[in-house]
Design a protein around this motif. Structure first.
Motif, PDB file in Angstrom:
ATOM      1  N   TYR A  19      21.548 -16.249   7.024  1.00 30.32           N
ATOM      2  CA  TYR A  19      20.727 -15.056   6.852  1.00 30.32           C
ATOM      3  C   TYR A  19      21.531 -13.935   6.192  1.00 30.32           C
ATOM      4  O   TYR A  19      21.079 -13.311   5.230  1.00 30.32           O
ATOM      5  CB  TYR A  19      20.181 -14.589   8.200  1.00 30.32           C
ATOM      6  CG  TYR A  19      19.466 -13.269   8.136  1.00 30.32           C
ATOM      7  CD1 TYR A  19      18.207 -13.175   7.565  1.00 30.32           C
ATOM      8  CD2 TYR A  19      20.054 -12.117   8.633  1.00 30.32           C
ATOM      9  CE1 TYR A  19      17.551 -11.970   7.484  1.00 30.32           C
ATOM     10  CE2 TYR A  19      19.411 -10.912   8.566  1.00 30.32           C
ATOM     11  CZ  TYR A  19      18.157 -10.830   7.990  1.00 30.32           C
ATOM     12  OH  TYR A  19      17.516  -9.638   7.909  1.00 30.32           O
ATOM     13  N   CYS A  23      20.871 -12.257   2.533  1.00 27.37           N
ATOM     14  CA  CYS A  23      20.668 -10.807   2.431  1.00 27.37           C
ATOM     15  C   CYS A  23      21.564 -10.220   1.339  1.00 27.37           C
ATOM     16  O   CYS A  23      21.116  -9.402   0.527  1.00 27.37           O
ATOM     17  CB  CYS A  23      20.974 -10.122   3.752  1.00 27.37           C
ATOM     18  SG  CYS A  23      19.737 -10.343   5.006  1.00 27.37           S
ATOM     19  N   HIS A  26      20.324 -11.455  -2.080  1.00 24.21           N
ATOM     20  CA  HIS A  26      19.090 -10.774  -2.475  1.00 24.21           C
ATOM     21  C   HIS A  26      19.360  -9.324  -2.871  1.00 24.21           C
ATOM     22  O   HIS A  26      18.729  -8.806  -3.796  1.00 24.21           O
ATOM     23  CB  HIS A  26      18.059 -10.825  -1.344  1.00 24.21           C
ATOM     24  CG  HIS A  26      16.780 -10.188  -1.717  1.00 24.21           C
ATOM     25  ND1 HIS A  26      16.428  -8.944  -1.287  1.00 24.21           N
ATOM     26  CD2 HIS A  26      15.759 -10.621  -2.497  1.00 24.21           C
ATOM     27  CE1 HIS A  26      15.254  -8.629  -1.780  1.00 24.21           C
ATOM     28  NE2 HIS A  26      14.821  -9.622  -2.518  1.00 24.21           N
ATOM     29  N   ASN A  32      13.213 -13.718  -5.958  1.00 27.70           N
ATOM     30  CA  ASN A  32      12.269 -14.023  -4.880  1.00 27.70           C
ATOM     31  C   ASN A  32      12.726 -15.193  -4.009  1.00 27.70           C
ATOM     32  O   ASN A  32      12.404 -15.241  -2.827  1.00 27.70           O
ATOM     33  CB  ASN A  32      10.885 -14.316  -5.438  1.00 27.70           C
ATOM     34  CG  ASN A  32      10.169 -13.059  -5.830  1.00 27.70           C
ATOM     35  OD1 ASN A  32      10.485 -11.982  -5.330  1.00 27.70           O
ATOM     36  ND2 ASN A  32       9.217 -13.178  -6.736  1.00 27.70           N
ATOM     37  N   LYS A  35      14.797 -13.838  -1.330  1.00 33.50           N
ATOM     38  CA  LYS A  35      13.961 -13.071  -0.412  1.00 33.50           C
ATOM     39  C   LYS A  35      13.217 -13.990   0.553  1.00 33.50           C
ATOM     40  O   LYS A  35      13.147 -13.733   1.752  1.00 33.50           O
ATOM     41  CB  LYS A  35      12.964 -12.227  -1.200  1.00 33.50           C
ATOM     42  CG  LYS A  35      12.089 -11.370  -0.339  1.00 33.50           C
ATOM     43  CD  LYS A  35      11.138 -10.545  -1.184  1.00 33.50           C
ATOM     44  CE  LYS A  35      10.243  -9.707  -0.304  1.00 33.50           C
ATOM     45  NZ  LYS A  35       9.307  -8.917  -1.122  1.00 33.50           N
ATOM     46  N   ARG A  36      12.670 -15.089   0.035  1.00 38.36           N
ATOM     47  CA  ARG A  36      11.959 -16.050   0.885  1.00 38.36           C
ATOM     48  C   ARG A  36      12.895 -16.696   1.894  1.00 38.36           C
ATOM     49  O   ARG A  36      12.549 -16.858   3.069  1.00 38.36           O
ATOM     50  CB  ARG A  36      11.270 -17.113   0.036  1.00 38.36           C
ATOM     51  CG  ARG A  36      10.033 -16.624  -0.667  1.00 38.36           C
ATOM     52  CD  ARG A  36       9.249 -17.764  -1.258  1.00 38.36           C
ATOM     53  NE  ARG A  36      10.043 -18.574  -2.171  1.00 38.36           N
ATOM     54  CZ  ARG A  36      10.092 -18.377  -3.489  1.00 38.36           C
ATOM     55  NH1 ARG A  36       9.382 -17.420  -4.049  1.00 38.36           N
ATOM     56  NH2 ARG A  36      10.826 -19.145  -4.249  1.00 38.36           N
ATOM     57  N   LYS A  37      14.061 -17.080   1.456  1.00 37.50           N
ATOM     58  CA  LYS A  37      15.048 -17.678   2.366  1.00 37.50           C
ATOM     59  C   LYS A  37      15.472 -16.682   3.439  1.00 37.50           C
ATOM     60  O   LYS A  37      15.598 -17.034   4.607  1.00 37.50           O
ATOM     61  CB  LYS A  37      16.283 -18.160   1.595  1.00 37.50           C
ATOM     62  CG  LYS A  37      16.072 -19.426   0.835  1.00 37.50           C
ATOM     63  CD  LYS A  37      15.855 -20.553   1.788  1.00 37.50           C
ATOM     64  CE  LYS A  37      15.945 -21.879   1.113  1.00 37.50           C
ATOM     65  NZ  LYS A  37      15.798 -22.986   2.033  1.00 37.50           N
ATOM     66  N   LYS A  38      15.681 -15.466   3.045  1.00 40.34           N
ATOM     67  CA  LYS A  38      16.070 -14.416   3.987  1.00 40.34           C
ATOM     68  C   LYS A  38      14.978 -14.227   5.035  1.00 40.34           C
ATOM     69  O   LYS A  38      15.257 -14.150   6.232  1.00 40.34           O
ATOM     70  CB  LYS A  38      16.319 -13.122   3.220  1.00 40.34           C
ATOM     71  CG  LYS A  38      16.711 -11.959   4.085  1.00 40.34           C
ATOM     72  CD  LYS A  38      16.962 -10.722   3.268  1.00 40.34           C
ATOM     73  CE  LYS A  38      15.630 -10.118   2.893  1.00 40.34           C
ATOM     74  NZ  LYS A  38      15.688  -8.738   2.460  1.00 40.34           N
ATOM     75  N   GLN A  39      13.736 -14.193   4.620  1.00 38.35           N
ATOM     76  CA  GLN A  39      12.624 -14.026   5.549  1.00 38.35           C
ATOM     77  C   GLN A  39      12.494 -15.226   6.484  1.00 38.35           C
ATOM     78  O   GLN A  39      12.187 -15.069   7.666  1.00 38.35           O
ATOM     79  CB  GLN A  39      11.320 -13.817   4.780  1.00 38.35           C
ATOM     80  CG  GLN A  39      11.260 -12.480   4.087  1.00 38.35           C
ATOM     81  CD  GLN A  39      10.058 -12.344   3.184  1.00 38.35           C
ATOM     82  OE1 GLN A  39       9.442 -13.330   2.813  1.00 38.35           O
ATOM     83  NE2 GLN A  39       9.738 -11.122   2.811  1.00 38.35           N
ATOM     84  N   ASN A  42      15.207 -15.023   9.038  1.00 32.86           N
ATOM     85  CA  ASN A  42      14.923 -13.881   9.890  1.00 32.86           C
ATOM     86  C   ASN A  42      13.868 -14.237  10.943  1.00 32.86           C
ATOM     87  O   ASN A  42      13.993 -13.863  12.102  1.00 32.86           O
ATOM     88  CB  ASN A  42      14.462 -12.696   9.047  1.00 32.86           C
ATOM     89  CG  ASN A  42      14.349 -11.434   9.839  1.00 32.86           C
ATOM     90  OD1 ASN A  42      15.102 -11.206  10.769  1.00 32.86           O
ATOM     91  ND2 ASN A  42      13.395 -10.610   9.462  1.00 32.86           N
ATOM     92  N   LYS A  43      12.847 -14.972  10.560  1.00 33.22           N
ATOM     93  CA  LYS A  43      11.814 -15.387  11.508  1.00 33.22           C
ATOM     94  C   LYS A  43      12.383 -16.277  12.608  1.00 33.22           C
ATOM     95  O   LYS A  43      12.030 -16.133  13.780  1.00 33.22           O
ATOM     96  CB  LYS A  43      10.684 -16.120  10.792  1.00 33.22           C
ATOM     97  CG  LYS A  43       9.814 -15.219   9.976  1.00 33.22           C
ATOM     98  CD  LYS A  43       8.738 -15.996   9.276  1.00 33.22           C
ATOM     99  CE  LYS A  43       7.939 -15.106   8.361  1.00 33.22           C
ATOM    100  NZ  LYS A  43       6.930 -15.857   7.618  1.00 33.22           N
TER     101      LYS A  43
END
Length: 68
Positions: A19, A23, A26, A32, A35-39, A42-43
């Motif tokens: 993560y 971050c 990104h 993108n 960003k998708r991997k980071k999200q 994060n989830k």
């Protein structure tokens, strides 16, 4: 994993490292994909910390969610 600390070290710590890496990537490249991997990571981390907050013995439930 019966011991929550061992679970954290073996499973969650590498996810936190990924993560952090995404971050940083990104913030530098603004792609993108990062960003998708980071999200995504994060989830997973949010779910883990919510479960700890509710009841730290629910590690088995988290393992089921992650393995899907």
């Amino acid at each position: 994993m019966k011991n929550p600390y061992v679970f954290y070290i073996k499973i969650i710590k590498p996810i936190e490292n990924k993560y952090t890496r995404y971050c940083i990537l990104h913030s530098i490249f603004k792609i993108n994909y990062f960003k998708r991997k980071k999200q995504f990571y994060n989830k997973i981390l949010i779910e883990y910390y919510r479960m700890l907050q509710n009841d730290y013995k629910n590690i088995k439930e988290l393992e089921k969610r992650i393995s899907k």
